[in-house]
Design a protein around this motif. Structure first.
Motif, PDB file in Angstrom:
ATOM      1  N   TRP A 127      66.642  34.884  -3.413  1.00 49.32           N
ATOM      2  CA  TRP A 127      66.752  36.194  -2.761  1.00 49.32           C
ATOM      3  C   TRP A 127      68.191  36.518  -2.384  1.00 49.32           C
ATOM      4  CZ3 TRP A 127      62.632  39.582  -1.542  1.00 49.32           C
ATOM      5  CH2 TRP A 127      62.982  40.661  -0.736  1.00 49.32           C
ATOM      6  N   ASN A 128      68.862  35.549  -1.759  1.00 52.16           N
ATOM      7  CA  ASN A 128      70.191  35.842  -1.218  1.00 52.16           C
ATOM      8  C   ASN A 128      71.254  36.003  -2.300  1.00 52.16           C
ATOM      9  OD1 ASN A 128      69.114  35.765   1.351  1.00 52.16           O
ATOM     10  ND2 ASN A 128      69.440  33.561   1.548  1.00 52.16           N
ATOM     11  N   THR A 129      71.058  35.328  -3.431  1.00 58.67           N
ATOM     12  CA  THR A 129      71.993  35.500  -4.537  1.00 58.67           C
ATOM     13  C   THR A 129      71.870  36.897  -5.139  1.00 58.67           C
ATOM     14  OG1 THR A 129      71.846  33.153  -5.023  1.00 58.67           O
ATOM     15  CG2 THR A 129      72.720  34.541  -6.763  1.00 58.67           C
ATOM     16  N   GLU A 130      70.688  37.479  -5.001  1.00 53.44           N
ATOM     17  CA  GLU A 130      70.464  38.822  -5.532  1.00 53.44           C
ATOM     18  C   GLU A 130      70.915  39.899  -4.540  1.00 53.44           C
ATOM     19  OE1 GLU A 130      69.332  39.619  -8.466  1.00 53.44           O
ATOM     20  OE2 GLU A 130      69.008  41.774  -8.199  1.00 53.44           O
ATOM     21  N   HIS A 131      70.561  39.706  -3.258  1.00 57.00           N
ATOM     22  CA  HIS A 131      70.777  40.783  -2.275  1.00 57.00           C
ATOM     23  C   HIS A 131      71.901  40.517  -1.290  1.00 57.00           C
ATOM     24  CE1 HIS A 131      67.070  42.465  -3.772  1.00 57.00           C
ATOM     25  NE2 HIS A 131      66.433  41.344  -3.525  1.00 57.00           N
ATOM     26  N   HIS A 132      72.270  39.254  -1.098  1.00 59.46           N
ATOM     27  CA  HIS A 132      73.286  38.869  -0.116  1.00 59.46           C
ATOM     28  C   HIS A 132      72.982  39.545   1.228  1.00 59.46           C
ATOM     29  CE1 HIS A 132      75.597  36.670  -3.102  1.00 59.46           C
ATOM     30  NE2 HIS A 132      75.207  37.606  -3.935  1.00 59.46           N
ATOM     31  N   HIS A 133      73.998  40.161   1.868  1.00 60.36           N
ATOM     32  CA  HIS A 133      73.723  40.807   3.157  1.00 60.36           C
ATOM     33  C   HIS A 133      73.529  42.321   3.001  1.00 60.36           C
ATOM     34  CE1 HIS A 133      74.578  37.269   5.689  1.00 60.36           C
ATOM     35  NE2 HIS A 133      75.441  36.956   4.741  1.00 60.36           N
ATOM     36  N   GLY A 134      73.553  42.802   1.774  1.00 63.57           N
ATOM     37  CA  GLY A 134      73.440  44.247   1.554  1.00 63.57           C
ATOM     38  C   GLY A 134      72.005  44.723   1.691  1.00 63.57           C
ATOM     39  N   ARG A 135      71.630  45.104   2.891  1.00 63.79           N
ATOM     40  CA  ARG A 135      70.229  45.447   3.155  1.00 63.79           C
ATOM     41  C   ARG A 135      69.754  46.640   2.344  1.00 63.79           C
ATOM     42  NH1 ARG A 135      67.856  44.454   8.928  1.00 63.79           N
ATOM     43  NH2 ARG A 135      67.967  42.200   8.874  1.00 63.79           N
ATOM     44  N   TYR A 136      70.665  47.555   2.043  1.00 63.50           N
ATOM     45  CA  TYR A 136      70.277  48.732   1.262  1.00 63.50           C
ATOM     46  C   TYR A 136      69.762  48.316  -0.116  1.00 63.50           C
ATOM     47  CZ  TYR A 136      70.928  52.736  -1.793  1.00 63.50           C
ATOM     48  OH  TYR A 136      70.737  53.705  -2.743  1.00 63.50           O
ATOM     49  N   LEU A 137      70.308  47.227  -0.657  1.00 59.64           N
ATOM     50  CA  LEU A 137      69.943  46.820  -2.020  1.00 59.64           C
ATOM     51  C   LEU A 137      68.633  46.043  -2.085  1.00 59.64           C
ATOM     52  CD1 LEU A 137      73.375  45.880  -3.617  1.00 59.64           C
ATOM     53  CD2 LEU A 137      71.885  47.777  -4.211  1.00 59.64           C
ATOM     54  N   GLN A 138      68.105  45.609  -0.922  1.00 57.43           N
ATOM     55  CA  GLN A 138      66.792  44.954  -0.964  1.00 57.43           C
ATOM     56  C   GLN A 138      65.757  45.993  -0.536  1.00 57.43           C
ATOM     57  OE1 GLN A 138      67.367  41.648   1.825  1.00 57.43           O
ATOM     58  NE2 GLN A 138      66.181  42.720   3.371  1.00 57.43           N
ATOM     59  N   THR A 139      64.687  46.079  -1.290  1.00 55.91           N
ATOM     60  CA  THR A 139      63.703  47.127  -1.014  1.00 55.91           C
ATOM     61  C   THR A 139      63.058  46.928   0.350  1.00 55.91           C
ATOM     62  OG1 THR A 139      63.284  47.250  -3.378  1.00 55.91           O
ATOM     63  CG2 THR A 139      61.663  48.283  -1.941  1.00 55.91           C
ATOM     64  N   ALA A 140      62.682  45.685   0.658  1.00 56.50           N
ATOM     65  CA  ALA A 140      62.010  45.408   1.935  1.00 56.50           C
ATOM     66  C   ALA A 140      63.010  45.390   3.084  1.00 56.50           C
ATOM     67  CB  ALA A 140      61.309  44.063   1.841  1.00 56.50           C
ATOM     68  N   ILE A 141      62.513  45.580   4.302  1.00 58.01           N
ATOM     69  CA  ILE A 141      63.389  45.489   5.474  1.00 58.01           C
ATOM     70  C   ILE A 141      63.708  44.025   5.764  1.00 58.01           C
ATOM     71  CG2 ILE A 141      63.545  45.892   7.958  1.00 58.01           C
ATOM     72  CD1 ILE A 141      61.771  48.346   7.591  1.00 58.01           C
ATOM     73  N   THR A 142      62.659  43.196   5.738  1.00 52.74           N
ATOM     74  CA  THR A 142      62.850  41.779   6.056  1.00 52.74           C
ATOM     75  C   THR A 142      63.027  40.957   4.782  1.00 52.74           C
ATOM     76  OG1 THR A 142      60.450  41.546   6.036  1.00 52.74           O
ATOM     77  CG2 THR A 142      61.511  41.852   8.179  1.00 52.74           C
ATOM     78  N   ARG A 143      63.641  39.807   4.933  1.00 56.16           N
ATOM     79  CA  ARG A 143      63.705  38.876   3.816  1.00 56.16           C
ATOM     80  C   ARG A 143      62.653  37.787   4.054  1.00 56.16           C
ATOM     81  NH1 ARG A 143      68.938  37.694   2.615  1.00 56.16           N
ATOM     82  NH2 ARG A 143      69.481  39.655   3.576  1.00 56.16           N
TER      83      ARG A 143
END
Lengths: 377, 157
Positions: A127-143
């Motif tokens: 997950w983190n390699t894909e989204h890192h800290h960029g919350r906008y780029l992850q669809t969900a709010i939480t990881r």
């Protein structure tokens, strides 16, 4: 010599601020595009990932400060490329914490193979390699809980300070293969959980080397679908005496093996990962081995009007009986179901509503969240 | 008879000229409307051709090397039709997906997005000054510019 901790920190912050300003200045300079030089071709990028969140929990939130639940987060990312040279940084500021998440200097030794030095996110996290800290780029709010950062009571070290080699090679006409290997100073265990090496307040004493990597198949070299295998080894000294007493260990060696996929097919997206985490907890006259398995699958469906619906199921096996989890990570979600709806609007902005029901070692909890996220400018 | 023939001849010439004029005017519109989007580089560029994957990589900000030289992508957004053709035929993804991919590549690999030009003349000047640069433009816009050459036909308006 003679430089106090605070003076050193101020100096490092000043340097980083200077680098950030240089990045922005580069960006401004390039706006007019009057300085295109053959051979050097400097280019830069500055992006601010911002998010605001409101939430309601059915049970009291964790006693620890969880950045996952911060009301406001700004994550500043800058990248400067000059020929094959790269400079990259990510600084996160929230109402819960501020941290230099990544700071890397890299050289692209051959096309699509970069050798990085600095603090980086370990590549064994799907997950983190894909989204890192960029919350906008992850669809969900939480990881997913197994992917939480160290300071969010994460169970797996996510930051290393050392060297990372990240390589992508073509495979056939359109496919590719990715290989990433990282080695560096890892985390230590304290009363609040895992503590990674802090570039702004560096303490190397007691830290040991960690190794991490991934190998992935990319069906489309320039696409986003991929699947792969993950591994990591971390050797984590326990720095806090009461925690060492509870764990009955002064050293925790953690081995991780995992598999993951990020798959796109038309309007559908699947993010899934499974990790086998085994640990040796060793102290004076005591030795204990334990392991648990944790994973998740998040399915997303794009809908008309720039809406995206998603559902995620997280589950684990034996995590509830793990001494490591019970003592140091009581908010780890043993099971959790999450549903959400995201609306992308304007340019690079999104509103997301999410409901989740989870079970941790500490309690059962329902959570409702509403988030605005954006990538600026 | 000779005089009459001359009069008829003048009228015929006038009619013919008018017809040619109308045809030219009529014909000029479809020609402009059906312009071609072409991949271009400086005449001094060491690149001779690029395949579709290389073009896609280039405009995503990924490294593309030809004859030992790193190529520099320049995006041309001088009009809306060109923008749409770029997403459709060059990077083969929708605008939101492309924007998101650029963001992700910055976050994941520290890549920077290709610079964007909104004026073809400025773009051609930049292209002519940088033999490593590759861009795209309407064929009609570069027809009389001897500083650049066509590498590939990308699409048709």
């Amino acid at each position: 010599m003679g430089m106090t901790k605070y003076a050193r920190r101020r100096a490092v912050v000043a340097i980083l601020a200077g680098l950030l300003c240089a990045g922005v200045a580069y960006a401004d300079d390039m706006d007019g595009y009057d300085h295109v030089h053959a051979g050097s071709h400097p280019s830069s990028e500055f992006v601010l990932f911002a998010s605001l969140e409101g939430h309601e929990f059915s049970a009291p939130a964790s006693a620890n400060q969880l950045n996952e639940d911060a009301n406001a987060i700004g994550d500043a990312v800058f990248a400067i490329n000059r020929g094959r040279f790269r400079l990259f940084g990510e600084y996160q500021l929230s109402d819960e914490e501020h941290d230099l998440e990544r700071f890397q200097v890299g050289m692209e030794v051959v096309p699509d193979t970069v050798v990085w030095i600095g603090r980086f996110h370990q590549p064994a996290s799907a997950w983190n390699t894909e989204h890192h800290h960029g919350r906008y780029l992850q669809t969900a709010i939480t990881r997913p809980s197994i992917e939480l950062w160290e300071d969010e009571q994460g169970t797996i070290p996510q930051h290393l300070s050392g060297m990372l080699v990240d390589s992508r090679r073509p495979l056939g006409a359109n496919a590719g293969i990715q290989l990433a290997l990282g080695v560096g100073l890892g985390t230590v265990i304290e009363s609040t959980g895992l503590s990674e090496f802090d570039l702004l307040d560096p303490h190397t004493n007691g830290r040991r080397m960690s190794y991490t990597g991934r190998i992935a198949f990319l069906p489309d070299y320039v696409g986003t679908s991929n699947l792969g295998l993950l591994f990591a080894h971390s050797d984590m000294p326990v720095r806090d005496a009461p925690t060492a007493a509870l764990l009955r260990a002064t050293d925790v060696r953690q081995d991780l093996y995992g598999a993951y996929t990020d798959w796109n097919h038309g309007p559908w997206q699947l993010h899934a990962a499974i990790y086998d985490v085994s640990m040796d907890l060793e102290g004076p006259g005591a030795f204990h081995s334990e392991s648990f398995v944790a994973g998740y699958a998040q399915l997303e469906r794009q809908l008309p009007h720039r809406l995206t619906a998603y559902a995620r199921e997280e589950n684990s096996s034996d995590a509830g009986s793990s001494v490591y989890v019970r003592v140091n990570h009581p908010d780890f979600q043993l099971r959790r179901a999450t549903l959400g709806l995201r609306w992308d609007f304007h340019r690079r902005q999104a509103l997301t509503a999410e409901w989740a029901r989870g079970v941790s070692v500490r309690e059962n909890q329902d959570a409702i969240r509403l988030q605005w996220s954006a990538a600026l400018p | 008879m000779e005089c009459g023939t001359a009069v008829i001849g003048k009228r015929s010439i006038r009619r013919f000229a008018a017809l040619v004029g109308v045809l030219l005017l009529y014909g000029a519109r479809p020609a402009a409307a059906a312009d071609h989007l072409v991949l271009i580089a400086s005449v001094n560029a060491p690149v001779s051709s690029l395949n579709s994957l290389e073009i896609q990589k280039l405009f995503l900000g990924l490294t593309v090397v030809t004859n030992g030289i790193d190529l520099h992508p320049l995006r041309n957004e001088s009009d809306e039709a060109m923008r749409q053709l770029f997403y459709q035929d060059v990077v083969s993804m929708s605008e939101p997906v492309y924007e998101r991919r650029l963001l992700a590549l910055t976050l994941q690999q520290g890549r920077t997005a290709p610079p964007v030009y909104r004026d073809t003349r400025a773009l051609l000047n930049a292209l002519a000054a940088d033999p490593h640069a590759v861009s795209y433009a309407w064929a009609s816009d570069i027809a009389r510019d001897g500083r650049v050459r066509i590498l590939k036909l990308l699409g048709r308006e």
